[in-house]
Scaffold this motif. Structure first.
Motif, PDB file in Angstrom:
ATOM      1  N   ILE A   1       0.846  -1.153   0.066  1.00 60.35           N
ATOM      2  CA  ILE A   1       0.003  -0.020   0.025  1.00 60.35           C
ATOM      3  C   ILE A   1       1.079   1.314   0.046  1.00 60.35           C
ATOM      4  O   ILE A   1       0.533   2.301  -0.773  1.00 60.35           O
ATOM      5  N   ASN A   2       2.081   1.410   0.785  1.00 57.61           N
ATOM      6  CA  ASN A   2       2.868   2.519   0.827  1.00 57.61           C
ATOM      7  C   ASN A   2       3.303   2.731  -0.721  1.00 57.61           C
ATOM      8  O   ASN A   2       3.282   3.818  -1.139  1.00 57.61           O
ATOM      9  N   LEU A   3       3.770   1.513  -1.431  1.00 59.00           N
ATOM     10  CA  LEU A   3       4.130   1.756  -2.735  1.00 59.00           C
ATOM     11  C   LEU A   3       3.152   2.171  -3.782  1.00 59.00           C
ATOM     12  O   LEU A   3       3.292   3.216  -4.542  1.00 59.00           O
TER      13      LEU A   3
ATOM     14  N   GLN B   1       0.620   4.094  -2.669  1.00 60.16           N
ATOM     15  CA  GLN B   1       0.165   5.439  -2.547  1.00 60.16           C
ATOM     16  C   GLN B   1       1.400   6.346  -2.974  1.00 60.16           C
ATOM     17  O   GLN B   1       0.947   7.592  -3.296  1.00 60.16           O
ATOM     18  N   LEU B   2       2.522   5.847  -3.042  1.00 61.25           N
ATOM     19  CA  LEU B   2       3.629   6.731  -3.978  1.00 61.25           C
ATOM     20  C   LEU B   2       3.755   6.560  -5.471  1.00 61.25           C
ATOM     21  O   LEU B   2       4.447   7.208  -5.959  1.00 61.25           O
ATOM     22  N   ASP B   3       2.512   5.774  -5.774  1.00 59.50           N
ATOM     23  CA  ASP B   3       2.635   5.718  -7.290  1.00 59.50           C
ATOM     24  C   ASP B   3       3.612   4.947  -7.801  1.00 59.50           C
ATOM     25  O   ASP B   3       4.385   4.867  -8.768  1.00 59.50           O
ATOM     26  N   SER B   4       4.200   3.974  -6.941  1.00 52.68           N
ATOM     27  CA  SER B   4       5.544   3.384  -7.092  1.00 52.68           C
ATOM     28  C   SER B   4       5.262   1.683  -7.273  1.00 52.68           C
ATOM     29  O   SER B   4       5.991   0.913  -7.165  1.00 52.68           O
ATOM     30  N   LEU B   5       3.956   1.194  -7.610  1.00 53.64           N
ATOM     31  CA  LEU B   5       3.966  -0.105  -7.595  1.00 53.64           C
ATOM     32  C   LEU B   5       3.844  -0.358  -9.220  1.00 53.64           C
ATOM     33  O   LEU B   5       3.151  -1.188  -9.754  1.00 53.64           O
ATOM     34  N   ARG B   6       5.001   0.060 -10.037  1.00 57.84           N
ATOM     35  CA  ARG B   6       4.981   0.018 -11.240  1.00 57.84           C
ATOM     36  C   ARG B   6       6.412  -0.160 -11.506  1.00 57.84           C
ATOM     37  O   ARG B   6       7.218   0.589 -10.959  1.00 57.84           O
TER      38      ARG B   6
ATOM     39  N   ARG C   1       8.327   0.806 -14.031  1.00 63.98           N
ATOM     40  CA  ARG C   1       9.266   2.163 -14.546  1.00 63.98           C
ATOM     41  C   ARG C   1       9.435   2.996 -13.357  1.00 63.98           C
ATOM     42  O   ARG C   1      10.486   3.875 -13.326  1.00 63.98           O
ATOM     43  N   THR C   2       8.615   3.088 -12.422  1.00 61.36           N
ATOM     44  CA  THR C   2       8.883   4.024 -11.300  1.00 61.36           C
ATOM     45  C   THR C   2       9.803   3.528 -10.247  1.00 61.36           C
ATOM     46  O   THR C   2      10.882   4.219  -9.712  1.00 61.36           O
ATOM     47  N   ILE C   3       9.933   2.066  -9.855  1.00 66.68           N
ATOM     48  CA  ILE C   3      10.604   1.496  -9.067  1.00 66.68           C
ATOM     49  C   ILE C   3      12.318   1.558  -9.696  1.00 66.68           C
ATOM     50  O   ILE C   3      13.166   1.732  -9.157  1.00 66.68           O
ATOM     51  N   GLU C   4      12.444   1.313 -10.937  1.00 69.48           N
ATOM     52  CA  GLU C   4      13.383   1.309 -11.643  1.00 69.48           C
ATOM     53  C   GLU C   4      14.303   2.525 -11.277  1.00 69.48           C
ATOM     54  O   GLU C   4      15.575   2.606 -11.000  1.00 69.48           O
ATOM     55  N   LYS C   5      13.841   3.741 -11.233  1.00 66.66           N
ATOM     56  CA  LYS C   5      14.355   5.022 -11.136  1.00 66.66           C
ATOM     57  C   LYS C   5      14.122   5.606  -9.705  1.00 66.66           C
ATOM     58  O   LYS C   5      14.696   6.647  -9.288  1.00 66.66           O
ATOM     59  N   MET C   6      13.585   4.749  -8.541  1.00 66.78           N
ATOM     60  CA  MET C   6      13.364   5.097  -7.264  1.00 66.78           C
ATOM     61  C   MET C   6      14.762   5.153  -6.680  1.00 66.78           C
ATOM     62  O   MET C   6      15.458   3.910  -6.738  1.00 66.78           O
ATOM     63  N   PRO C   7      15.123   5.974  -5.863  1.00 71.95           N
ATOM     64  CA  PRO C   7      16.432   5.892  -4.917  1.00 71.95           C
ATOM     65  C   PRO C   7      16.256   4.780  -3.969  1.00 71.95           C
ATOM     66  O   PRO C   7      15.039   4.347  -3.330  1.00 71.95           O
ATOM     67  N   MET C   8      17.314   4.012  -3.660  1.00 75.79           N
ATOM     68  CA  MET C   8      17.215   2.911  -2.943  1.00 75.79           C
ATOM     69  C   MET C   8      16.672   3.102  -1.427  1.00 75.79           C
ATOM     70  O   MET C   8      15.948   2.690  -0.985  1.00 75.79           O
ATOM     71  N   ASP C   9      16.970   4.351  -1.064  1.00 72.32           N
ATOM     72  CA  ASP C   9      16.434   4.622   0.388  1.00 72.32           C
ATOM     73  C   ASP C   9      15.160   5.038   0.429  1.00 72.32           C
ATOM     74  O   ASP C   9      14.472   4.475   1.457  1.00 72.32           O
ATOM     75  N   ASP C  10      14.439   5.505  -0.603  1.00 69.87           N
ATOM     76  CA  ASP C  10      13.111   5.859  -0.580  1.00 69.87           C
ATOM     77  C   ASP C  10      12.403   4.388  -0.630  1.00 69.87           C
ATOM     78  O   ASP C  10      11.257   4.163  -0.160  1.00 69.87           O
ATOM     79  N   LEU C  11      12.883   3.568  -1.599  1.00 71.57           N
ATOM     80  CA  LEU C  11      12.105   2.372  -1.840  1.00 71.57           C
ATOM     81  C   LEU C  11      12.215   1.568  -0.324  1.00 71.57           C
ATOM     82  O   LEU C  11      11.412   0.884  -0.108  1.00 71.57           O
ATOM     83  N   GLY C  12      13.632   1.587   0.305  1.00 79.12           N
ATOM     84  CA  GLY C  12      13.495   0.894   1.519  1.00 79.12           C
ATOM     85  C   GLY C  12      12.469   1.221   2.498  1.00 79.12           C
ATOM     86  O   GLY C  12      11.941   0.655   3.288  1.00 79.12           O
ATOM     87  N   GLN C  13      12.440   2.692   2.490  1.00 77.82           N
ATOM     88  CA  GLN C  13      11.420   3.341   3.610  1.00 77.82           C
ATOM     89  C   GLN C  13       9.925   2.974   3.294  1.00 77.82           C
ATOM     90  O   GLN C  13       9.252   2.537   4.269  1.00 77.82           O
ATOM     91  N   ALA C  14       9.679   2.757   2.058  1.00 76.70           N
ATOM     92  CA  ALA C  14       8.314   2.408   1.683  1.00 76.70           C
ATOM     93  C   ALA C  14       8.102   1.107   2.178  1.00 76.70           C
ATOM     94  O   ALA C  14       6.927   0.775   2.452  1.00 76.70           O
ATOM     95  N   ILE C  15       8.835   0.117   1.683  1.00 72.78           N
ATOM     96  CA  ILE C  15       8.752  -1.317   2.167  1.00 72.78           C
ATOM     97  C   ILE C  15       9.233  -1.726   3.292  1.00 72.78           C
ATOM     98  O   ILE C  15       9.058  -2.812   3.761  1.00 72.78           O
TER      99      ILE C  15
END
Length: 231
Positions: A73-75, A77-82, A84-98
């Motif tokens: 759900i976090n992902l 909300q961030l429009d990051s359950l895709r 293309r978005t995850i590909e260019k998402m900073p590792m830190d942001d991804l880590g915090q989301a999950i």
DNA sequence: AACCAGGACGTGA
DNA sequence: TCACGTCATGGT
């Protein structure tokens, strides 16, 4: 004549009914929730749902599904359950989301690695060996992705499967993943419906009788007439 | 307050 | 090959 493995499937299916795996996020009255879909075998419908199942399979490694839902759900909300978005998402942001799903540093790396692989697939169905070559995807995660995201009949073995079937005396404790997998596949019709429901039923049954050691002996499968007949 | 969740990887022997 | 340590949050 049905195999013992087929008979146990029927017993579990009679006990619990269709499980509706793999659960998927959906919007309901402006809320995002994760829902099972018992009896509906036409999911996933969209490519984005295939990707969602793959991420869920990685996130749920040694982790309760409730924690995975929070991460998904976090992902979302961030429009990051895709991809293309995850590909260019900073590792830190991804880590915090999950983060709620635990092992968030490792899992962020795993999700990055899988996403790169997924994009490079370009819509094609991955092979099991291809999946196993992705960092962070082991046998169970590969089989879950194949079975539930891509509807490839590859039986999923997990810790619950081993626990139940050792307890009822149908497999030996020392067998490894591949051996147990073959035990099931050699004794079942190669059928998506059966493979999907069987693994889901095993998880449901294990949550009821295998969460604590003192429950093992109360497993109804132990006293099932059919099982005892064959054994 | 330990113990476990729908595992996988890295290491040393 | 294999046993063992590590990764981490959240519920019971």
């Amino acid at each position: 004549m049905n195999t013992v493995f087929e008979q146990i499937f029927e017993i579990l299916f009679d006990m619990y009914g269709p499980q509706g795996w793999w659960p998927l996020l959906k919007k309901q009255k402006g809320e995002i929730l994760c829902a099972y879909h018992p009896g509906n075998y036409d999911l996933p419908q969209k490519k984005i749902q295939i990707f969602e199942i793959c991420l869920g399979a990685i996130l749920t490694q040694n982790t309760s599904w409730q924690n995975v839902i929070k991460a998904l759900i976090n992902l979302y909300q961030l429009d990051s359950l895709r991809p293309r978005t995850i590909e260019k998402m900073p590792m830190d942001d991804l880590g915090q989301a999950i983060r709620p799903a635990g092992y968030f540093n490792q899992k962020a790396k795993k999700i990055k690695a899988f996403t790169a692989f997924y994009l490079q697939l370009n819509g094609k169905v991955p092979t099991r060996d291809q999946l196993l070559n992705v960092w962070g995807i082991g046998p169970e995660t590969a089989d879950s992705i194949l079975l539930y995201a891509y509807k490839v009949a590859s039986f999923v073995i997990d810790a619950y499967t081993r626990r139940i079937f050792v307890n009822i005396g149908l497999i030996q404790d020392h067998l490894k993943y591949h051996d147990i997998k073959k035990q099931f596949e050699n004794n079942l019709k190669k059928d998506i419906f059966i493979y999907q429901e069987y693994h889901a039923l095993i998880v449901t049954h294990a949550k009821a009788y295998y969460s604590k050691k003192d429950l093992y002996a109360k497993d109804p499968l132990l006293t099932s007439a059919k099982v005892n007949l064959i054994k």
